[in-house]
Design a protein around this motif. Structure first.
Motif, PDB file in Angstrom:
ATOM      1  N   GLY A 128       5.290  -8.632  -3.179  1.00 15.49           N
ATOM      2  CA  GLY A 128       6.125  -7.485  -2.859  1.00 15.49           C
ATOM      3  C   GLY A 128       7.545  -7.882  -2.537  1.00 15.49           C
ATOM      4  N   ILE A 168       2.264  -4.887  -4.027  1.00 12.00           N
ATOM      5  CA  ILE A 168       1.149  -4.579  -4.919  1.00 12.00           C
ATOM      6  C   ILE A 168       0.097  -5.655  -4.783  1.00 12.00           C
ATOM      7  CG2 ILE A 168       2.243  -5.745  -6.889  1.00 12.00           C
ATOM      8  CD1 ILE A 168       0.981  -3.556  -8.681  1.00 12.00           C
ATOM      9  N   LYS A 227      -0.869  -0.198  -4.671  1.00 18.01           N
ATOM     10  CA  LYS A 227       0.579  -0.183  -4.448  1.00 18.01           C
ATOM     11  C   LYS A 227       0.921   0.526  -3.139  1.00 18.01           C
ATOM     12  CE  LYS A 227       1.128   0.316  -9.426  1.00 18.01           C
ATOM     13  NZ  LYS A 227       1.701   1.140 -10.526  1.00 18.01           N
ATOM     14  N   TYR A 251       4.559   1.772  -0.981  1.00 20.17           N
ATOM     15  CA  TYR A 251       6.008   1.922  -1.051  1.00 20.17           C
ATOM     16  C   TYR A 251       6.568   2.379   0.284  1.00 20.17           C
ATOM     17  CZ  TYR A 251       5.413   2.057  -6.163  1.00 20.17           C
ATOM     18  OH  TYR A 251       5.104   1.767  -7.465  1.00 20.17           O
ATOM     19  N   ASN A 273      -1.128 -10.233  -2.086  1.00 17.33           N
ATOM     20  CA  ASN A 273      -0.117  -9.271  -2.487  1.00 17.33           C
ATOM     21  C   ASN A 273       1.147  -9.980  -2.957  1.00 17.33           C
ATOM     22  OD1 ASN A 273      -1.408  -6.673  -1.361  1.00 17.33           O
ATOM     23  ND2 ASN A 273      -1.364  -8.008   0.432  1.00 17.33           N
ATOM     24  N   SER A 312       4.868  -3.057 -10.396  1.00 15.20           N
ATOM     25  CA  SER A 312       3.752  -3.351 -11.289  1.00 15.20           C
ATOM     26  C   SER A 312       3.512  -4.850 -11.266  1.00 15.20           C
ATOM     27  CB  SER A 312       4.049  -2.861 -12.712  1.00 15.20           C
ATOM     28  OG  SER A 312       5.219  -3.489 -13.221  1.00 15.20           O
TER      29      SER A 312
END
Length: 118
Positions: free
Chosen positions: A35, A51, A58, A60, A33, A71
């Motif tokens: 992030g 992500i 994804k 959040y 990942n 993205s």
């Protein structure tokens, strides 16, 4: 040696937008990942978004859902955090991190200051 480089950030008025970028270099096998976490003055570091480099899944934090979009460019091992409708409470140092499948090690960037004020 994995190196995490961040760019973007700065100052913006409430309601404005900023875009952060984060590139991890030095390793590309077993991608995990990419992030961001953030840390406001006097507060603990908190998760913002991440992500999956390969599959693009994804996640959040509730506080940014609907306003932030993450993205990635898997070939460049780069992630982007588009931050819209910024609020003063988004003011913090934003730290990018990456990890790799099969390991627990995380690699962190130096952090970017994001300030939202009028």
């Amino acid at each position: 040696q994995v190196h995490v480089a961040e760019s973007g950030g700065g100052w913006v008025q409430p309601g404005g937008s900023l875009r952060l970028s984060c590139t991890a270099s030095g390793r590309s096998n077993n991608p995990g990942n990419i992030g961001w976490f953030r840390q406001a003055a006097g507060k603990e570091r908190e998760f913002v978004a991440r992500i999956g480099v390969s599959v693009g899944r994804k996640v959040y934090a509730n506080s940014v859902k609907g306003r932030f979009t993450i993205s990635r460019d898997s070939i460049e091992y780069t992630a982007y955090l588009q931050m819209n409708n910024l609020k003063p409470e988004d003011t913090a140092v934003y730290y990018c991190y990456t990890d790799y499948a099969g390991t627990t090690t995380e690699y962190w960037g130096q952090g970017l200051q994001v300030t939202v004020s009028s």
